[in-house]
Design a protein around this motif. Structure first.
Motif, PDB file in Angstrom:
ATOM      1  N   ALA A  23       0.846  -1.194   0.000  1.00  0.00           N
ATOM      2  CA  ALA A  23       0.000   0.000   0.000  1.00  0.00           C
ATOM      3  C   ALA A  23       0.884   1.249   0.000  1.00  0.00           C
ATOM      4  CB  ALA A  23      -0.919   0.004   1.216  1.00  0.00           C
ATOM      5  N   SER A  24       0.478   2.230  -0.743  1.00  0.00           N
ATOM      6  CA  SER A  24       1.268   3.459  -0.837  1.00  0.00           C
ATOM      7  C   SER A  24       0.706   4.567   0.044  1.00  0.00           C
ATOM      8  CB  SER A  24       1.324   3.928  -2.289  1.00  0.00           C
ATOM      9  OG  SER A  24       0.026   4.237  -2.733  1.00  0.00           O
ATOM     10  N   GLY A  25      -0.229   4.260   0.897  1.00  0.00           N
ATOM     11  CA  GLY A  25      -0.789   5.271   1.781  1.00  0.00           C
ATOM     12  C   GLY A  25      -2.179   5.720   1.391  1.00  0.00           C
ATOM     13  N   ASN A  26      -2.616   5.411   0.177  1.00  0.00           N
ATOM     14  CA  ASN A  26      -3.991   5.718  -0.201  1.00  0.00           C
ATOM     15  C   ASN A  26      -4.500   4.629  -1.126  1.00  0.00           C
ATOM     16  OD1 ASN A  26      -3.399   6.305  -2.962  1.00  0.00           O
ATOM     17  ND2 ASN A  26      -2.700   8.319  -2.360  1.00  0.00           N
ATOM     18  N   ASN A  27      -5.764   4.633  -1.356  1.00  0.00           N
ATOM     19  CA  ASN A  27      -6.348   3.584  -2.183  1.00  0.00           C
ATOM     20  C   ASN A  27      -6.653   4.055  -3.597  1.00  0.00           C
ATOM     21  OD1 ASN A  27      -8.448   5.262  -1.601  1.00  0.00           O
ATOM     22  ND2 ASN A  27      -9.854   3.670  -0.950  1.00  0.00           N
ATOM     23  N   ILE A  28      -6.132   5.193  -3.990  1.00  0.00           N
ATOM     24  CA  ILE A  28      -6.340   5.712  -5.335  1.00  0.00           C
ATOM     25  C   ILE A  28      -5.042   5.543  -6.113  1.00  0.00           C
ATOM     26  CG2 ILE A  28      -6.892   7.734  -6.721  1.00  0.00           C
ATOM     27  CD1 ILE A  28      -8.431   8.797  -4.301  1.00  0.00           C
ATOM     28  N   GLY A  29      -5.129   4.815  -7.178  1.00  0.00           N
ATOM     29  CA  GLY A  29      -3.949   4.592  -8.002  1.00  0.00           C
ATOM     30  C   GLY A  29      -3.578   5.838  -8.791  1.00  0.00           C
ATOM     31  N   PRO A  30      -2.477   5.791  -9.496  1.00  0.00           N
ATOM     32  CA  PRO A  30      -2.070   6.937 -10.308  1.00  0.00           C
ATOM     33  C   PRO A  30      -3.135   7.269 -11.355  1.00  0.00           C
ATOM     34  CG  PRO A  30      -0.511   5.110 -10.550  1.00  0.00           C
ATOM     35  CD  PRO A  30      -1.587   4.662  -9.619  1.00  0.00           C
ATOM     36  N   GLN A  31      -3.387   8.543 -11.537  1.00  0.00           N
ATOM     37  CA  GLN A  31      -4.417   8.983 -12.467  1.00  0.00           C
ATOM     38  C   GLN A  31      -3.767   9.666 -13.667  1.00  0.00           C
ATOM     39  OE1 GLN A  31      -7.865   8.539 -11.932  1.00  0.00           O
ATOM     40  NE2 GLN A  31      -7.074   7.229 -10.319  1.00  0.00           N
ATOM     41  N   PRO A  32      -4.369   9.535 -14.844  1.00  0.00           N
ATOM     42  CA  PRO A  32      -3.855  10.264 -16.011  1.00  0.00           C
ATOM     43  C   PRO A  32      -3.990  11.771 -15.799  1.00  0.00           C
ATOM     44  CG  PRO A  32      -5.580   8.688 -16.639  1.00  0.00           C
ATOM     45  CD  PRO A  32      -5.501   8.697 -15.152  1.00  0.00           C
TER      46      PRO A  32
END
Length: 81
Positions: A23-32
């Motif tokens: 986990a990178s600290g949030n549950n939103i992946g990279p966005q365009p």
């Protein structure tokens, strides 16, 4: 006494720790960048009270979820109230 749940615990714990490590600290992946730009435009319109324009902007860009979120944040234009 047979404890199947206890026997499973080490595997569950290892799986959970692996999940936490990845986990990178949030549950939103990279966005365009285009979606980030759209989100900025839509949020600005919402802040200005132009909710209909915000929903239309998201809808025209094909982002149904963002249009729905704009609708949830303010269902009517503040200027018309």
């Amino acid at each position: 006494m047979n404890r199947p749940y206890t026997a499973m615990m080490p595997a569950m714990r290892a799986s959970y720790e692996t999940f936490l490590d990845s986990a990178s600290g949030n549950n939103i992946g990279p966005q365009p960048l285009a979606r980030i730009d759209l989100a900025n435009r839509v949020s600005t319109l919402i802040d200005l009270g132009r909710c209909t324009d915000a929903r239309n902007e998201a809808r025209e860009a094909g982002d149904r979820l963002m249009a729905l979120r704009a609708r949830q944040l303010c269902s009517t234009d503040r200027a018309s109230n």
